[in-house]
Structure formats: C-alpha cells, structure tokens
Design an enzyme around this catalytic site. Structure first.
Site, mmCIF file in Angstrom:
data_model
loop_
_atom_site.group_PDB
_atom_site.id
_atom_site.type_symbol
_atom_site.label_atom_id
_atom_site.label_comp_id
_atom_site.label_asym_id
_atom_site.label_seq_id
_atom_site.Cartn_x
_atom_site.Cartn_y
_atom_site.Cartn_z
ATOM 1 N N ASP A 1 0.816 -1.211 0.000
ATOM 2 C CA ASP A 1 0.000 0.000 0.000
ATOM 3 C C ASP A 1 0.852 1.264 0.000
ATOM 4 O O ASP A 1 2.074 1.204 0.124
ATOM 5 C CB ASP A 1 -0.955 -0.010 1.211
ATOM 6 C CG ASP A 1 -0.265 -0.416 2.516
ATOM 7 O OD1 ASP A 1 0.977 -0.376 2.572
ATOM 8 O OD2 ASP A 1 -0.972 -0.784 3.460
ATOM 9 N N GLU B 1 -9.622 -1.954 5.552
ATOM 10 C CA GLU B 1 -10.197 -1.661 6.856
ATOM 11 C C GLU B 1 -11.446 -2.522 7.103
ATOM 12 O O GLU B 1 -12.000 -3.106 6.166
ATOM 13 C CB GLU B 1 -10.551 -0.173 6.926
ATOM 14 C CG GLU B 1 -9.341 0.765 6.799
ATOM 15 C CD GLU B 1 -8.545 0.900 8.091
ATOM 16 O OE1 GLU B 1 -8.545 -0.054 8.908
ATOM 17 O OE2 GLU B 1 -7.907 1.946 8.285
ATOM 18 N N HIS C 1 -7.119 -4.874 10.400
ATOM 19 C CA HIS C 1 -6.929 -4.623 8.963
ATOM 20 C C HIS C 1 -5.666 -5.306 8.451
ATOM 21 O O HIS C 1 -4.727 -5.566 9.213
ATOM 22 C CB HIS C 1 -6.961 -3.116 8.640
ATOM 23 C CG HIS C 1 -5.737 -2.342 8.999
ATOM 24 N ND1 HIS C 1 -5.753 -0.988 9.254
ATOM 25 C CD2 HIS C 1 -4.431 -2.703 9.136
ATOM 26 C CE1 HIS C 1 -4.537 -0.568 9.524
ATOM 27 N NE2 HIS C 1 -3.717 -1.588 9.463
ATOM 28 N N ASN D 1 -7.207 -2.983 14.599
ATOM 29 C CA ASN D 1 -8.609 -3.285 14.289
ATOM 30 C C ASN D 1 -8.755 -4.496 13.361
ATOM 31 O O ASN D 1 -9.846 -4.783 12.887
ATOM 32 C CB ASN D 1 -9.289 -2.051 13.677
ATOM 33 C CG ASN D 1 -8.678 -1.628 12.334
ATOM 34 O OD1 ASN D 1 -7.828 -2.328 11.783
ATOM 35 N ND2 ASN D 1 -9.103 -0.498 11.819
HETATM 36 P P1 PGA Z 1 2.406 -1.663 12.465
HETATM 37 O O1 PGA Z 1 1.185 -1.621 11.456
HETATM 38 O O2 PGA Z 1 3.373 -2.643 11.902
HETATM 39 O O3 PGA Z 1 2.966 -0.269 12.461
HETATM 40 O O4 PGA Z 1 1.855 -2.079 13.791
HETATM 41 C C1 PGA Z 1 0.644 -2.810 10.997
HETATM 42 C C2 PGA Z 1 -0.541 -2.521 10.111
HETATM 43 O O5 PGA Z 1 -1.227 -1.524 10.341
HETATM 44 O O6 PGA Z 1 -0.772 -3.305 9.187
#
Ligand code: PGA
Length: 243
Positions: A67, A141, A136, A134
């Site tokens: 992304d 999301e 995702h 959450n």
């Molecule tokens: P993080 O993010 O590695 O910074 O915890 C993971 C994500 O949001 O996929």
C-alpha cells in the site's frame, strides 16, 4: 495456520526473515509481497544483515508493496516508497525496475488498475503482512469486501491514530486520510502468507485472526481460508488466545 509465539520482537523478526530468505534462496526469481509499518523493520534489518554476511542476491527478485498513502510523492519521508528505500532496498542488489509500490498520486484509479494487472501477472511467492489493531491487513479496513482488489480507501480513525503515534509525532492532522492498497483478494492470491504482530495493542486482532469467526468486519480473518499461513507473534499479542 501455523502459529509461532516468540519471546521477543527480535526473535520474531529473526524467524520471519528466515522464512523470507528461504523463499529467496530457493527461487532467485522470487516475487515478494512486502509491507511497511513498525512491525517489519526488524525483519528488514535481518535481511540486510544477511545480504552483508551471506550475499543472498536479489538481482532477479521482484517486489510488490501492499500500500501507499494517498497524496504523498515517493520522495516524502512518510511515504511507503521512501520507507522501503530507507529500511531495505538501498542496501540490497535488487533492480529498481523490479520494485513496485502503489503510486499514491496522479491518476489513482488508473494506478490501481495497473497494479492489479501486474499482480495478476506476478503471483507473490510470499506475502509479508502486519495487522492493524482493528484487524486490517494492508489498508483493507473493517467492512472491506473479501473480493476486493487494489483500490483507494478511506482510513479508519483507529488506523490514523495508530499511525500518528508511530510515524507522525502524534500529529493526527499530518496523517493522510486516504490510501491505495492491494485488496484482500490480491493478498489471498499469494502462495504463502507471513503475518507478524507484536505488543499488547494487537491482542484483539490476533484473537480474532486465530479464533474469531471469519467475517469482513475483521479483514484478517479471511486468512483462516488460506492453506499456507504462518503467524509470528510475541506473548503480549497472543495474550487472549485460548481464553
Ligand atoms: P504496524 O502496522 O506494523 O505499524 O503495527 C501494521 C498494520 O497496520 O498493518
């Protein structure tokens, strides 16, 4: 789904890097799906160390990132293209022409279509994933269709807050509110999936991923349907499992 519970972030990253390196060593033309965020930084450190020590070559490796923020040029320090250069690509012998990160500016719909066409052609041998608090995956999301392909998304408030804390000095206004992300179907197309999560902030997401009901409200639960998934977590992220 294979679950590995590690004692520390460092141990988890070493395990994760070994899994990716096995893929690269067994196939010099491997197609890697890569991720940004705080989670994979230690994995990339191990891959860079291995490159220095063992000279594992990435000359013919192809990479696709999950992304990118919407509205940031690849030269912006908070862009994911920049992140990948800083943490990984600049240290490897990977051909810049083989590196793909979704373009978060210009004609974003066309960028998404082009990315989908490339992903269809280059099936990932392994996809590295973090997971949002959450649930995702990528920037898919809660509520995203399991059939989604690369598309533009509005980020949820919890994601904006998590990213503000980690990468934008707590400045919520500075975090882009939209992104372009591989869809869930693109992620599921990978032959192997390696998901990593560390810290207490991930306890809900890991509980749902491993033991929850598969549903679009928790995007990561789709991984229960994939036949080659490895999940690496620490004890904090695993704290709610089997309770
Ligand atoms: P993080 O993010 O590695 O910074 O915890 C993971 C994500 O949001 O996929």
């Amino acid at each position: 789904m294979k679950l590995i519970i590690c004692d520390s972030y460092e141990e988890g990253c070493l395990e994760g890097a070994k899994i990716i390196l096995d893929v690269v060593k067994s196939n010099p033309k491997a197609v890697l799906g890569l991720a940004t965020g705080s989670t994979p930084i230690g994995v990339y450190k191990e891959m860079v160390k291995d490159f220095k020590d063992n000279h594992t070559s990435y000359k013919d490796v192809i990479s696709y990132n999950l992304d990118e923020y919407f509205g940031l040029e690849g030269t912006h320090p908070q862009s994911y293209r920049y992140f990948m250069e800083q943490h990984l690509f600049q240290y490897l012998d990977i051909d810049p022409a083989n590196v793909h990160v979704p373009l978060g500016h210009g004609d974003i719909e066309k960028n998404a279509d082009d990315y989908n066409a490339m992903l269809d052609k280059d099936v990932r041998d392994i996809q590295l994933l973090g997971i949002g608090s959450n649930g995702h995956i990528g920037f898919n999301e809660p509520g995203e269709s399991f059939d989604s392909i690369t598309h533009v998304v509005d980020l949820k408030e919890s994601t904006i807050q998590d990213n503000a804390k980690l990468f934008f000095d707590g400045d919520i206004d500075a975090v882009p509110k939209k992104a372009i992300t591989m869809g869930i179907k693109n992620i599921m197309d990978a032959k192997k999936i390696l998901l990593m999560a560390f810290g207490i902030n991930k306890r809900y997401a890991i509980k749902e991923l491993v033991e929850g009901t598969m549903r679009e409200e928790v995007p990561a639960t789709i991984l229960q349907k994939h036949d080659d998934v490895i999940v690496i977590v620490d004890k904090e992220a695993a704290i709610d499992l089997l309770k």
